[in-house]
Design a protein around this motif. Structure first.
Motif, PDB file in Angstrom:
ATOM      1  N   TYR A 152       2.916  13.827 -18.819  1.00  0.00           N
ATOM      2  CA  TYR A 152       2.334  12.973 -17.786  1.00  0.00           C
ATOM      3  C   TYR A 152       0.989  13.550 -17.342  1.00  0.00           C
ATOM      4  CZ  TYR A 152       7.292  11.800 -17.728  1.00  0.00           C
ATOM      5  OH  TYR A 152       8.576  11.464 -18.097  1.00  0.00           O
ATOM      6  N   PRO A 153      -0.063  13.295 -18.096  1.00  0.00           N
ATOM      7  CA  PRO A 153      -1.387  13.842 -17.747  1.00  0.00           C
ATOM      8  C   PRO A 153      -1.895  13.287 -16.422  1.00  0.00           C
ATOM      9  CG  PRO A 153      -1.576  12.212 -19.501  1.00  0.00           C
ATOM     10  CD  PRO A 153      -0.116  12.466 -19.321  1.00  0.00           C
ATOM     11  N   PHE A 154      -2.618  14.112 -15.704  1.00  0.00           N
ATOM     12  CA  PHE A 154      -3.143  13.726 -14.389  1.00  0.00           C
ATOM     13  C   PHE A 154      -4.399  12.887 -14.602  1.00  0.00           C
ATOM     14  CE2 PHE A 154      -5.196  14.334 -10.265  1.00  0.00           C
ATOM     15  CZ  PHE A 154      -4.124  14.197  -9.415  1.00  0.00           C
ATOM     16  N   ILE A 159       0.840  -1.203   0.000  1.00  0.00           N
ATOM     17  CA  ILE A 159       0.000   0.000   0.000  1.00  0.00           C
ATOM     18  C   ILE A 159       0.872   1.249   0.000  1.00  0.00           C
ATOM     19  CG2 ILE A 159      -1.700   1.300   1.340  1.00  0.00           C
ATOM     20  CD1 ILE A 159      -2.778  -1.377   2.350  1.00  0.00           C
ATOM     21  N   ASN A 160       1.932   1.241   0.790  1.00  0.00           N
ATOM     22  CA  ASN A 160       2.826   2.397   0.855  1.00  0.00           C
ATOM     23  C   ASN A 160       3.461   2.679  -0.505  1.00  0.00           C
ATOM     24  OD1 ASN A 160       2.328   2.837   3.556  1.00  0.00           O
ATOM     25  ND2 ASN A 160       4.124   1.716   4.264  1.00  0.00           N
ATOM     26  N   ARG A 161       3.857   1.627  -1.215  1.00  0.00           N
ATOM     27  CA  ARG A 161       4.494   1.819  -2.525  1.00  0.00           C
ATOM     28  C   ARG A 161       3.532   2.427  -3.533  1.00  0.00           C
ATOM     29  NH1 ARG A 161       7.453  -4.057  -2.278  1.00  0.00           N
ATOM     30  NH2 ARG A 161       9.191  -3.428  -0.926  1.00  0.00           N
ATOM     31  N   VAL A 162       2.282   1.989  -3.498  1.00  0.00           N
ATOM     32  CA  VAL A 162       1.296   2.552  -4.422  1.00  0.00           C
ATOM     33  C   VAL A 162       1.043   4.025  -4.098  1.00  0.00           C
ATOM     34  CG1 VAL A 162      -1.103   2.436  -5.190  1.00  0.00           C
ATOM     35  CG2 VAL A 162       0.207   0.328  -4.895  1.00  0.00           C
ATOM     36  N   LEU A 163       0.912   4.336  -2.821  1.00  0.00           N
ATOM     37  CA  LEU A 163       0.701   5.735  -2.416  1.00  0.00           C
ATOM     38  C   LEU A 163       1.918   6.589  -2.767  1.00  0.00           C
ATOM     39  CD1 LEU A 163      -0.980   5.196   1.076  1.00  0.00           C
ATOM     40  CD2 LEU A 163      -2.095   5.843  -1.071  1.00  0.00           C
ATOM     41  N   PHE A 164       3.099   6.035  -2.558  1.00  0.00           N
ATOM     42  CA  PHE A 164       4.332   6.740  -2.937  1.00  0.00           C
ATOM     43  C   PHE A 164       4.379   6.971  -4.441  1.00  0.00           C
ATOM     44  CE2 PHE A 164       8.873   6.374  -4.253  1.00  0.00           C
ATOM     45  CZ  PHE A 164       9.328   7.556  -3.710  1.00  0.00           C
ATOM     46  N   GLY A 165       3.939   5.964  -5.213  1.00  0.00           N
ATOM     47  CA  GLY A 165       3.896   6.115  -6.660  1.00  0.00           C
ATOM     48  C   GLY A 165       2.951   7.223  -7.092  1.00  0.00           C
ATOM     49  N   MET A 166       1.820   7.346  -6.421  1.00  0.00           N
ATOM     50  CA  MET A 166       0.876   8.423  -6.737  1.00  0.00           C
ATOM     51  C   MET A 166       1.510   9.782  -6.492  1.00  0.00           C
ATOM     52  SD  MET A 166      -2.734   6.884  -5.233  1.00  0.00           S
ATOM     53  CE  MET A 166      -3.722   8.245  -5.896  1.00  0.00           C
ATOM     54  N   ALA A 167       2.249   9.895  -5.389  1.00  0.00           N
ATOM     55  CA  ALA A 167       2.921  11.166  -5.082  1.00  0.00           C
ATOM     56  C   ALA A 167       3.977  11.484  -6.135  1.00  0.00           C
ATOM     57  CB  ALA A 167       3.551  11.095  -3.693  1.00  0.00           C
ATOM     58  N   GLN A 168       4.740  10.468  -6.554  1.00  0.00           N
ATOM     59  CA  GLN A 168       5.762  10.669  -7.582  1.00  0.00           C
ATOM     60  C   GLN A 168       5.141  11.085  -8.909  1.00  0.00           C
ATOM     61  OE1 GLN A 168       9.872   8.292  -7.202  1.00  0.00           O
ATOM     62  NE2 GLN A 168       8.173   6.997  -7.817  1.00  0.00           N
ATOM     63  N   TYR A 169       4.051  10.422  -9.274  1.00  0.00           N
ATOM     64  CA  TYR A 169       3.402  10.747 -10.545  1.00  0.00           C
ATOM     65  C   TYR A 169       2.851  12.179 -10.514  1.00  0.00           C
ATOM     66  CZ  TYR A 169       0.818  10.240 -14.858  1.00  0.00           C
ATOM     67  OH  TYR A 169       0.364  10.424 -16.153  1.00  0.00           O
ATOM     68  N   ALA A 170       2.258  12.560  -9.394  1.00  0.00           N
ATOM     69  CA  ALA A 170       1.728  13.922  -9.269  1.00  0.00           C
ATOM     70  C   ALA A 170       2.853  14.951  -9.433  1.00  0.00           C
ATOM     71  CB  ALA A 170       1.028  14.093  -7.925  1.00  0.00           C
ATOM     72  N   PRO A 210     -11.438  11.787  -8.720  1.00  0.00           N
ATOM     73  CA  PRO A 210     -11.757  12.205  -7.347  1.00  0.00           C
ATOM     74  C   PRO A 210     -11.977  11.012  -6.417  1.00  0.00           C
ATOM     75  CG  PRO A 210     -12.932  13.570  -8.922  1.00  0.00           C
ATOM     76  CD  PRO A 210     -12.270  12.485  -9.720  1.00  0.00           C
ATOM     77  N   ASP A 211     -12.618   9.944  -6.916  1.00  0.00           N
ATOM     78  CA  ASP A 211     -12.836   8.764  -6.072  1.00  0.00           C
ATOM     79  C   ASP A 211     -11.506   8.113  -5.692  1.00  0.00           C
ATOM     80  OD1 ASP A 211     -15.546   9.073  -6.106  1.00  0.00           O
ATOM     81  OD2 ASP A 211     -15.914   7.617  -7.700  1.00  0.00           O
ATOM     82  N   GLN A 212     -10.582   8.051  -6.635  1.00  0.00           N
ATOM     83  CA  GLN A 212      -9.277   7.454  -6.353  1.00  0.00           C
ATOM     84  C   GLN A 212      -8.495   8.293  -5.349  1.00  0.00           C
ATOM     85  OE1 GLN A 212      -7.741   7.192 -10.326  1.00  0.00           O
ATOM     86  NE2 GLN A 212      -8.741   5.228 -10.747  1.00  0.00           N
ATOM     87  N   LEU A 213      -8.559   9.601  -5.482  1.00  0.00           N
ATOM     88  CA  LEU A 213      -7.860  10.476  -4.536  1.00  0.00           C
ATOM     89  C   LEU A 213      -8.471  10.374  -3.142  1.00  0.00           C
ATOM     90  CD1 LEU A 213      -7.376  13.650  -6.782  1.00  0.00           C
ATOM     91  CD2 LEU A 213      -5.637  11.992  -6.115  1.00  0.00           C
ATOM     92  N   THR A 214      -9.803  10.291  -3.076  1.00  0.00           N
ATOM     93  CA  THR A 214     -10.467  10.144  -1.781  1.00  0.00           C
ATOM     94  C   THR A 214     -10.071   8.830  -1.119  1.00  0.00           C
ATOM     95  OG1 THR A 214     -12.366  11.460  -2.530  1.00  0.00           O
ATOM     96  CG2 THR A 214     -12.698  10.032  -0.621  1.00  0.00           C
ATOM     97  N   ALA A 215     -10.036   7.763  -1.925  1.00  0.00           N
ATOM     98  CA  ALA A 215      -9.632   6.456  -1.393  1.00  0.00           C
ATOM     99  C   ALA A 215      -8.174   6.477  -0.937  1.00  0.00           C
ATOM    100  CB  ALA A 215      -9.843   5.376  -2.461  1.00  0.00           C
ATOM    101  N   ALA A 216      -7.319   7.151  -1.697  1.00  0.00           N
ATOM    102  CA  ALA A 216      -5.902   7.243  -1.321  1.00  0.00           C
ATOM    103  C   ALA A 216      -5.743   7.997  -0.002  1.00  0.00           C
ATOM    104  CB  ALA A 216      -5.114   7.947  -2.429  1.00  0.00           C
ATOM    105  N   HIS A 217      -6.512   9.056   0.188  1.00  0.00           N
ATOM    106  CA  HIS A 217      -6.461   9.796   1.454  1.00  0.00           C
ATOM    107  C   HIS A 217      -6.910   8.907   2.617  1.00  0.00           C
ATOM    108  CE1 HIS A 217      -5.229  13.854   0.449  1.00  0.00           C
ATOM    109  NE2 HIS A 217      -6.011  13.835  -0.611  1.00  0.00           N
TER     110      HIS A 217
END
Length: 215
Positions: free
Chosen positions: A107-109, A86-97, A113-120
């Motif tokens: 690198y389009p975003f 889970i940490n790696r996926v969340l870290f990947g989201m931060a890197q991509y952003a 919103p549902d994915q960001l809410t779930a990540a939070h």
């Protein structure tokens, strides 16, 4: 347990495309540094296996499918997802952003919103787990005081500035550092004003370093 058995949160993050940049050779002009993309991809696939989600829909909808070596590739061995996945996926989201902010066209975003809410929600659950866990030394990590922190930053900045200066010298003089130190080039008629200035500054710095204290 931290998610109160709400599998929808984990499934929402697992269903999205792997949060990696994966720049290829044609993208060298828009390349953004990225850490551990392979591990992030494996972590994403592990979450999909755990959530019983097929790879094909996610991979086909990914804009990186033409340059991904793991396109629709199954895991070599399935394993139960852990906190590290889970940490790696969340870290990947931060890197991509971060990559999106630097090169938005390349690198389009794509996070919804549902994915960001779930990540939070996952971030909150991870924070609670780490705060209450008995991982050795986690609660004993010392924080530096402001003076030590500032001094460390100054040292780091000085090292980066020195490295950048050496790169500029190599560029203007056309010689790598090891060759310049061995040959000791002298100002000549074919040198530019910029090259002469670099050599003069280097000679002054050497003279100051070699001077005896109190002389």
């Amino acid at each position: 347990e931290r998610l109160r058995h709400d599998r929808h949160i984990l499934d929402t993050v697992a269903r999205m495309a792997c949060p990696v940049l994966l720049p290829n050779r044609p993208m060298v002009s828009v390349k953004v540094p990225e850490s551990a993309p392979r591990r992030i991809i494996v972590a994403s696939k592990t979450l999909r296996v755990f959530s019983s989600l097929p790879e094909t829909p996610t991979c086909r909808g990914c804009d990186k499918r033409q340059r991904c070596k793991f396109f629709k590739a199954p895991l070599n061995r399935a394993e139960k997802p852990s906190l590290s996945h889970i940490n790696r996926v969340l870290f990947g989201m931060a890197q991509y952003a971060r990559g999106h902010l630097q090169k938005p066209q390349a690198y389009p975003f794509y996070f919804t919103p549902d994915q960001l809410t779930a990540a939070h929600a996952l971030m909150d659950a991870v924070g609670e787990e780490l705060a209450e866990s008995h991982i050795p030394l986690y609660g004993n990590i010392e924080l530096a005081d402001e003076e030590t922190s500032n001094r460390t930053k100054e040292i780091d900045w000085a090292k980066k500035a020195q490295f950048k200066q050496k790169e500029q010298e190599e560029h203007f003089l056309g010689l790598p550092a090891w060759m310049r130190e061995t040959l000791r080039p002298l100002p000549g008629p074919g040198m530019t004003r910029k090259q002469r200035k670099i050599l003069e500054e280097g000679a002054k710095a050497e003279g100051q370093d070699g001077a005896q204290p109190g002389a």
